[in-house]
Design a protein around this motif. Structure first.
Motif, PDB file in Angstrom:
ATOM      1  N   LEU A 177       0.807  -1.218   0.000  1.00 43.94           N
ATOM      2  CA  LEU A 177       0.000   0.000   0.000  1.00 43.94           C
ATOM      3  C   LEU A 177       0.836   1.262   0.000  1.00 43.94           C
ATOM      4  CD1 LEU A 177      -2.917  -0.834   2.439  1.00 43.94           C
ATOM      5  CD2 LEU A 177      -2.966  -0.684  -0.044  1.00 43.94           C
ATOM      6  N   THR A 178       1.965   1.280   0.658  1.00 45.60           N
ATOM      7  CA  THR A 178       2.758   2.501   0.736  1.00 45.60           C
ATOM      8  C   THR A 178       3.159   3.048  -0.625  1.00 45.60           C
ATOM      9  OG1 THR A 178       3.598   1.853   2.907  1.00 45.60           O
ATOM     10  CG2 THR A 178       4.842   3.530   1.701  1.00 45.60           C
ATOM     11  N   PRO A 179       3.632   2.252  -1.583  1.00 48.93           N
ATOM     12  CA  PRO A 179       3.990   2.790  -2.882  1.00 48.93           C
ATOM     13  C   PRO A 179       2.807   3.377  -3.621  1.00 48.93           C
ATOM     14  CG  PRO A 179       4.983   0.625  -2.565  1.00 48.93           C
ATOM     15  CD  PRO A 179       4.015   0.847  -1.446  1.00 48.93           C
TER      16      PRO A 179
ATOM     17  N   SER B 270       2.551   7.536  -8.587  1.00 48.55           N
ATOM     18  CA  SER B 270       1.412   7.800  -9.445  1.00 48.55           C
ATOM     19  C   SER B 270       1.068   6.560 -10.250  1.00 48.55           C
ATOM     20  CB  SER B 270       1.717   8.970 -10.380  1.00 48.55           C
ATOM     21  OG  SER B 270       2.865   8.700 -11.155  1.00 48.55           O
ATOM     22  N   GLU B 271      -0.093   6.586 -10.879  1.00 57.74           N
ATOM     23  CA  GLU B 271      -0.539   5.486 -11.726  1.00 57.74           C
ATOM     24  C   GLU B 271      -0.786   6.004 -13.137  1.00 57.74           C
ATOM     25  OE1 GLU B 271      -2.967   3.049  -8.224  1.00 57.74           O
ATOM     26  OE2 GLU B 271      -3.955   3.524 -10.123  1.00 57.74           O
ATOM     27  N   VAL B 272      -0.887   5.068 -14.071  1.00 59.34           N
ATOM     28  CA  VAL B 272      -1.176   5.398 -15.465  1.00 59.34           C
ATOM     29  C   VAL B 272      -2.505   4.759 -15.844  1.00 59.34           C
ATOM     30  CG1 VAL B 272      -0.353   5.288 -17.852  1.00 59.34           C
ATOM     31  CG2 VAL B 272       1.286   5.453 -15.970  1.00 59.34           C
ATOM     32  N   GLY B 273      -3.317   5.495 -16.587  1.00 54.72           N
ATOM     33  CA  GLY B 273      -4.614   4.980 -16.986  1.00 54.72           C
ATOM     34  C   GLY B 273      -4.976   5.390 -18.400  1.00 54.72           C
ATOM     35  N   LEU B 274      -6.076   4.829 -18.881  1.00 57.68           N
ATOM     36  CA  LEU B 274      -6.569   5.093 -20.232  1.00 57.68           C
ATOM     37  C   LEU B 274      -7.958   5.708 -20.145  1.00 57.68           C
ATOM     38  CD1 LEU B 274      -6.091   4.629 -23.324  1.00 57.68           C
ATOM     39  CD2 LEU B 274      -7.327   2.462 -23.041  1.00 57.68           C
ATOM     40  N   LEU B 275      -8.211   6.728 -20.952  1.00 61.27           N
ATOM     41  CA  LEU B 275      -9.529   7.352 -21.062  1.00 61.27           C
ATOM     42  C   LEU B 275     -10.035   7.169 -22.490  1.00 61.27           C
ATOM     43  CD1 LEU B 275      -8.911  10.757 -19.220  1.00 61.27           C
ATOM     44  CD2 LEU B 275     -10.284   8.849 -18.381  1.00 61.27           C
ATOM     45  N   LEU B 276     -11.184   6.520 -22.636  1.00 61.81           N
ATOM     46  CA  LEU B 276     -11.813   6.334 -23.933  1.00 61.81           C
ATOM     47  C   LEU B 276     -13.198   6.950 -23.916  1.00 61.81           C
ATOM     48  CD1 LEU B 276     -10.968   2.549 -24.612  1.00 61.81           C
ATOM     49  CD2 LEU B 276      -9.753   4.557 -25.475  1.00 61.81           C
ATOM     50  N   SER B 277     -13.576   7.615 -24.994  1.00 62.96           N
ATOM     51  CA  SER B 277     -14.919   8.195 -25.067  1.00 62.96           C
ATOM     52  C   SER B 277     -15.435   8.150 -26.495  1.00 62.96           C
ATOM     53  CB  SER B 277     -14.916   9.643 -24.557  1.00 62.96           C
ATOM     54  OG  SER B 277     -14.151  10.470 -25.421  1.00 62.96           O
TER      55      SER B 277
ATOM     56  N   PHE C 109      -2.356  14.934 -16.949  1.00 65.92           N
ATOM     57  CA  PHE C 109      -1.801  14.659 -15.624  1.00 65.92           C
ATOM     58  C   PHE C 109      -2.771  15.202 -14.586  1.00 65.92           C
ATOM     59  CE2 PHE C 109       0.796  16.194 -11.960  1.00 65.92           C
ATOM     60  CZ  PHE C 109       1.075  14.936 -11.439  1.00 65.92           C
ATOM     61  N   GLN C 110      -3.176  14.343 -13.678  1.00 69.68           N
ATOM     62  CA  GLN C 110      -4.117  14.731 -12.625  1.00 69.68           C
ATOM     63  C   GLN C 110      -3.402  14.702 -11.278  1.00 69.68           C
ATOM     64  OE1 GLN C 110      -8.416  13.473 -12.580  1.00 69.68           O
ATOM     65  NE2 GLN C 110      -7.735  12.232 -10.860  1.00 69.68           N
ATOM     66  N   ASN C 111      -3.282  15.877 -10.674  1.00 69.17           N
ATOM     67  CA  ASN C 111      -2.571  16.033  -9.411  1.00 69.17           C
ATOM     68  C   ASN C 111      -3.568  16.083  -8.251  1.00 69.17           C
ATOM     69  OD1 ASN C 111      -0.620  18.679  -7.870  1.00 69.17           O
ATOM     70  ND2 ASN C 111      -0.478  16.490  -7.558  1.00 69.17           N
ATOM     71  N   ALA C 112      -3.557  15.059  -7.400  1.00 63.44           N
ATOM     72  CA  ALA C 112      -4.453  14.997  -6.250  1.00 63.44           C
ATOM     73  C   ALA C 112      -3.900  15.866  -5.129  1.00 63.44           C
ATOM     74  CB  ALA C 112      -4.618  13.565  -5.777  1.00 63.44           C
ATOM     75  N   LYS C 113      -4.776  16.692  -4.523  1.00 67.15           N
ATOM     76  CA  LYS C 113      -4.345  17.615  -3.469  1.00 67.15           C
ATOM     77  C   LYS C 113      -4.955  17.275  -2.108  1.00 67.15           C
ATOM     78  CE  LYS C 113      -1.805  20.565  -5.848  1.00 67.15           C
ATOM     79  NZ  LYS C 113      -0.385  20.817  -5.547  1.00 67.15           N
ATOM     80  N   ASN C 114      -6.243  17.489  -1.973  1.00 64.81           N
ATOM     81  CA  ASN C 114      -6.922  17.290  -0.691  1.00 64.81           C
ATOM     82  C   ASN C 114      -8.154  16.405  -0.900  1.00 64.81           C
ATOM     83  OD1 ASN C 114      -5.359  19.316   1.057  1.00 64.81           O
ATOM     84  ND2 ASN C 114      -6.048  20.605  -0.642  1.00 64.81           N
TER      85      ASN C 114
ATOM     86  N   PRO D 169      -4.576   8.366  -6.424  1.00 66.19           N
ATOM     87  CA  PRO D 169      -3.219   8.911  -6.461  1.00 66.19           C
ATOM     88  C   PRO D 169      -3.092   9.881  -7.631  1.00 66.19           C
ATOM     89  CG  PRO D 169      -3.241   6.753  -7.471  1.00 66.19           C
ATOM     90  CD  PRO D 169      -4.636   6.990  -6.938  1.00 66.19           C
ATOM     91  N   ASP D 170      -1.936  10.495  -7.778  1.00 70.97           N
ATOM     92  CA  ASP D 170      -1.684  11.274  -8.987  1.00 70.97           C
ATOM     93  C   ASP D 170      -1.797  10.338 -10.193  1.00 70.97           C
ATOM     94  OD1 ASP D 170      -1.231  13.471  -7.418  1.00 70.97           O
ATOM     95  OD2 ASP D 170       0.956  13.359  -7.540  1.00 70.97           O
ATOM     96  N   MET D 171      -2.455  10.814 -11.261  1.00 78.61           N
ATOM     97  CA  MET D 171      -2.723   9.960 -12.402  1.00 78.61           C
ATOM     98  C   MET D 171      -2.160  10.565 -13.694  1.00 78.61           C
ATOM     99  SD  MET D 171      -4.432   7.233 -11.396  1.00 78.61           S
ATOM    100  CE  MET D 171      -4.933   6.665 -13.022  1.00 78.61           C
ATOM    101  N   HIS D 172      -1.606   9.691 -14.537  1.00 78.24           N
ATOM    102  CA  HIS D 172      -1.208  10.030 -15.898  1.00 78.24           C
ATOM    103  C   HIS D 172      -2.187   9.310 -16.833  1.00 78.24           C
ATOM    104  CE1 HIS D 172       2.736  11.713 -14.649  1.00 78.24           C
ATOM    105  NE2 HIS D 172       2.683  10.763 -13.728  1.00 78.24           N
ATOM    106  N   PHE D 173      -2.917  10.062 -17.654  1.00 85.95           N
ATOM    107  CA  PHE D 173      -3.894   9.462 -18.544  1.00 85.95           C
ATOM    108  C   PHE D 173      -3.515   9.657 -20.006  1.00 85.95           C
ATOM    109  CE2 PHE D 173      -6.844  10.252 -14.904  1.00 85.95           C
ATOM    110  CZ  PHE D 173      -7.282   8.937 -14.721  1.00 85.95           C
TER     111      PHE D 173
END
Length: 256
Positions: free
Chosen positions: A23-25, A30-37, A235-240, A248-252
């Motif tokens: 869980l700590t890592p 950050s993680e990487v994801g895919l967005l399809l629409s 890039f999605q930066n999580a704050k609060n 987590p911070d996400m790269h899409f």
């Protein structure tokens, strides 16, 4: 000697160490994801348009399905530079697993409390937006969009493992609504008859405080008079972000 008690403590310690390592890592990296629409728009008249869009999102470096979505929208152009729109989305999402711990009076972790595996659930989302658009020298567009969105999660029951009693139990999650204000600033190059329309944007998510910031860089590709293709990096930066809505911070990588 209490053999069963010793085995139980050893097993709990091993599980605790494994979860700490796994869980700590996740929280630190950050993680990487895919967005399809896939969407379609229809002009009712010169000012009014209606649309329908469906989407898919993944996480965990493309390995885990994160969310499906679908819903209608309507937009109205008040003036050349002011547009309003509203929409609804049905979200079917994969809620992340969650572990809670027992703590001593000094805050030291003494063991597990319970573990809730990931599970799927529905949410309903409404949004209303106003967009101001200014065009420079027939090619450069600068726009500012303000969007209010309300997301409601219906009451649901999730199954979790109780480490103290060593058994599965059903946990009722009460219905919950959330208001957010999203502010997006975007610049785009849209030259007449050009096939590419590159753009860049920054969007803030606020709910009493800034929760997320999204940075997007992409381009629309005009395939024909009626069809276009969108490709982007975000890039999605999580704050609060609330623990229940943790990401987590996400790269899409996005395709639309």
């Amino acid at each position: 000697m209490n053999t069963k008690g010793t085995i139980r403590q050893a097993r709990a310690l091993l599980v605790l160490l494994a979860c700490q390592l796994s869980l700590t890592p996740v929280h630190a990296q950050s993680e990487v994801g895919l967005l399809l629409s896939l969407g379609a728009d229809k002009k009712v008249n010169r000012r009014l348009s209606v649309g329908l869009e469906a989407g898919f999102r993944s996480r965990n470096d493309f390995k885990t399905a994160d969310r499906w979505s679908a819903g209608p929208s309507v937009s109205y152009k008040f003036t050349k530079w002011l547009k309003g729109d509203a929409g609804y989305k049905l979200l079917y999402g994969n809620n992340r697993e969650k572990i809670s711990y027992n703590h001593a009076d000094d805050g030291t972790v003494t063991g597990f409390n319970n573990w809730r595996p990931s599970y799927w659930g529905t949410r309903h989302r409404l949004n209303v937006s106003l967009t101001v658009d200014h065009k420079f020298d027939n090619s450069l567009h600068l726009s500012l969009r303000g969007r209010w969105q309300y997301t409601y999660r219906p009451e649901t029951t999730a199954t979790r493992w109780d480490f103290d009693n060593e058994q599965w139990e059903d946990k009722l999650r009460a219905g919950k609504g959330k208001n957010q204000l999203r502010t997006r600033l975007q610049i785009a190059y849209d030259k007449k008859r050009a096939r590419l329309k590159p753009y860049a944007s920054m969007e803030l998510y606020n709910s009493w405080e800034t929760e997320k910031i999204r940075y997007t860089l992409g381009t629309d590709i005009k395939l024909s008079k009626m069809h276009s293709f969108d490709v982007f990096y975000r890039f999605q930066n999580a704050k609060n972000v609330d623990d229940e809505d943790y990401d987590p911070d996400m790269h899409f990588i996005g395709l639309g």
